[in-house]
Design a protein around this motif. Structure first.
Motif, PDB file in Angstrom:
ATOM      1  N   VAL A  19       0.845  -1.189   0.000  1.00  0.00           N
ATOM      2  CA  VAL A  19       0.000   0.000   0.000  1.00  0.00           C
ATOM      3  C   VAL A  19       0.881   1.240   0.000  1.00  0.00           C
ATOM      4  O   VAL A  19       1.815   1.346   0.802  1.00  0.00           O
ATOM      5  CB  VAL A  19      -0.943   0.029   1.219  1.00  0.00           C
ATOM      6  CG1 VAL A  19      -1.790   1.303   1.213  1.00  0.00           C
ATOM      7  CG2 VAL A  19      -1.840  -1.199   1.240  1.00  0.00           C
ATOM      8  N   VAL A  20       0.581   2.159  -0.903  1.00  0.00           N
ATOM      9  CA  VAL A  20       1.276   3.445  -0.967  1.00  0.00           C
ATOM     10  C   VAL A  20       0.301   4.531  -0.525  1.00  0.00           C
ATOM     11  O   VAL A  20      -0.802   4.645  -1.070  1.00  0.00           O
ATOM     12  CB  VAL A  20       1.785   3.738  -2.394  1.00  0.00           C
ATOM     13  CG1 VAL A  20       2.349   5.159  -2.484  1.00  0.00           C
ATOM     14  CG2 VAL A  20       2.832   2.713  -2.805  1.00  0.00           C
ATOM     15  N   ILE A  21       0.711   5.331   0.453  1.00  0.00           N
ATOM     16  CA  ILE A  21      -0.126   6.421   0.961  1.00  0.00           C
ATOM     17  C   ILE A  21       0.632   7.731   0.786  1.00  0.00           C
ATOM     18  O   ILE A  21       1.563   8.021   1.533  1.00  0.00           O
ATOM     19  CB  ILE A  21      -0.490   6.211   2.447  1.00  0.00           C
ATOM     20  CG1 ILE A  21      -1.216   4.885   2.637  1.00  0.00           C
ATOM     21  CG2 ILE A  21      -1.345   7.367   2.957  1.00  0.00           C
ATOM     22  CD1 ILE A  21      -1.561   4.566   4.087  1.00  0.00           C
ATOM     23  N   GLY A  91       6.552   6.054  -3.963  1.00  0.00           N
ATOM     24  CA  GLY A  91       6.096   4.911  -3.186  1.00  0.00           C
ATOM     25  C   GLY A  91       6.094   3.631  -3.993  1.00  0.00           C
ATOM     26  O   GLY A  91       6.535   2.572  -3.520  1.00  0.00           O
ATOM     27  N   ALA A  92       5.605   3.711  -5.230  1.00  0.00           N
ATOM     28  CA  ALA A  92       5.548   2.520  -6.084  1.00  0.00           C
ATOM     29  C   ALA A  92       6.936   1.963  -6.354  1.00  0.00           C
ATOM     30  O   ALA A  92       7.126   0.743  -6.460  1.00  0.00           O
ATOM     31  CB  ALA A  92       4.847   2.857  -7.397  1.00  0.00           C
ATOM     32  N   SER A  93       7.936   2.851  -6.458  1.00  0.00           N
ATOM     33  CA  SER A  93       9.303   2.388  -6.734  1.00  0.00           C
ATOM     34  C   SER A  93       9.856   1.547  -5.596  1.00  0.00           C
ATOM     35  O   SER A  93      10.820   0.795  -5.787  1.00  0.00           O
ATOM     36  CB  SER A  93      10.221   3.592  -6.985  1.00  0.00           C
ATOM     37  OG  SER A  93      10.476   4.307  -5.784  1.00  0.00           O
ATOM     38  N   LEU A  94       9.252   1.650  -4.411  1.00  0.00           N
ATOM     39  CA  LEU A  94       9.696   0.879  -3.247  1.00  0.00           C
ATOM     40  C   LEU A  94       8.886  -0.394  -3.049  1.00  0.00           C
ATOM     41  O   LEU A  94       9.132  -1.137  -2.104  1.00  0.00           O
ATOM     42  CB  LEU A  94       9.600   1.759  -1.991  1.00  0.00           C
ATOM     43  CG  LEU A  94      10.433   3.041  -2.015  1.00  0.00           C
ATOM     44  CD1 LEU A  94      10.125   3.891  -0.787  1.00  0.00           C
ATOM     45  CD2 LEU A  94      11.917   2.720  -2.080  1.00  0.00           C
ATOM     46  N   CYS A  95       7.925  -0.626  -3.941  1.00  0.00           N
ATOM     47  CA  CYS A  95       7.053  -1.801  -3.809  1.00  0.00           C
ATOM     48  C   CYS A  95       7.643  -3.012  -4.529  1.00  0.00           C
ATOM     49  O   CYS A  95       8.258  -2.874  -5.593  1.00  0.00           O
ATOM     50  CB  CYS A  95       5.671  -1.503  -4.398  1.00  0.00           C
ATOM     51  SG  CYS A  95       4.731  -0.256  -3.493  1.00  0.00           S
TER      52      CYS A  95
END
Length: 248
Positions: A19-21, A91-95
Motif C-alpha cells: 500500500v502506498v499512501i 512509493g511505487a518504486s519501493l514496492c
C-alpha cells in the motif's frame, strides 16, 4: 452498506500487495489511513507512506508510525512538494509485491477491503480491480455506496469522467510500471489520466460490488477544488488517442 467478509483468498500469497499512501499536510488524519490498512485481515507486505514536502507535522507523524511498526511501515520523506503523482511514483518504486494499492491519506479502508480487492484479482484475472466507496462528510453518516464505473465498457466509463479512485482500487504492479506510473505534470485529474493510460495499454479492469473505502472530506486544501485547472486537465485526458475509438 455492504461490508466484505473476512475470508482471505487462500490461493494468494501473504505478500500479495503493498500500500502506498501519499501525504501532504495531513498530519491530523494520515494515522487513520495507516491504521485502516494495518487492521486488514489480509495484511499488506508493506505500507509505504510518502510525505510530499508537507509544511505541517506530517513527516514527524509518519516517522513515528514507521518507528512504531518496524518492518510493516516505511517512511519516505521528500524534501519538497512534488505533487501527488510524484509521491505515488516514489512509493511505487519501493514496492515489490505483485499488487499495489494507492490509498489517499485522508481516506480510510473499511474492514475486509483488502480481502475483497484481492478476491476480485484472483477470480477475475484483471489488472485493475475497482470497488465501491462511500462519502463521509464531517459529522455526517456515510453516504450510500457508489462507483462511477458501471462495470461495463471501461472506455465508455473513462470517457465520462474520472470514475475510478486510487482509494477504492488495486493495480497490478507490472501495469503501474508498464505505463510509467502517474504523470507528475497533472496538477489534478492525475488518477483519471493514470487509468486512461492503463486502459490504452490494454490493461483489463474488473469491478467488485463490495464497498471498500470511505472518501472523507477533511480540513485542508483539495485539488478537486481547483476547478479551472481541473477543466484544463480534463481536456488533456479526453484528448488521449484512446478515446477516438468507439469500442473497448
Amino acid at each position: 452498506m455492504y461490508f466484505p467478509s473476512d475470508a482471505f483468498p487462500a490461493d494468494l500469497p501473504l505478500d500479495a500487495y503493498d500500500v502506498v499512501i501519499p501525504c501532504y499536510n495531513r498530519a491530523h488524519v494520515v494515522a487513520d489511513a495507516v491504521a485502516s490498512v494495518l487492521a486488514q485481515t489480509a495484511a499488506p507486505s508493506r505500507v509505504i507512506v510518502v510525505d510530499d514536502g508537507s509544511r505541517d507535522s506530517s513527516a514527524d507523524v509518519i516517522r513515528a508510525l514507521a518507528a512504531a511498526h518496524p518492518g510493516r511501515i516505511e517512511a519516505a520523506i521528500l524534501p519538497r512538494n512534488g505533487g501527488a503523482s510524484n509521491a505515488r511514483n516514489v512509493g511505487a518504486s519501493l514496492c515489490a509485491s505483485p499488487w499495489i494499492a494507492f490509498l489517499d491519506s485522508d481516506d480510510v479502508w473499511l474492514p475486509g477491503a483488502a480481502d475483497a480487492l484481492l478476491r476480485g484479482a484472483m477470480t477475475s484475472g484483471a489488472d485493475v480491480i475497482v470497488g465501491h466507496f462511500a462519502r463521509l462528510e464531517s459529522g455526517a453518516a456515510p453516504s450510500e455506496p457508489e462507483c462511477g464505473w458501471d462495470g461495463g465498457c471501461i472506455r465508455t466509463g473513462l470517457r465520462s469522467g474520472g470514475v475510478i479512485g486510487p482509494s477504492w482500487s488495486i493495480v497490478r504492479r507490472e501495469t503501474v510500471f508498464d505505463i510509467g506510473g502517474f504523470d507528475p505534470s497533472f496538477h489534478n485529474c492525475n488518477d483519471w489520466d493514470f487509468y486512461t493510460r492503463a486502459a490504452a495499454a490494454a490493461a483489463t479492469f474488473a469491478r467488485i460490488n463490495e464497498t471498500v473505502a470511505l472518501y472523507r472530506t477533511v480540513a485542508g486544501a483539495r485539488l478537486v477544488n481547483d476547478h479551472e485547472k481541473g477543466a484544463e486537465n480534463a481536456r488533456r485526458v479526453l484528448s488521449h488517442p484512446y478515446f477516438r475509438h468507439r469500442q473497448s
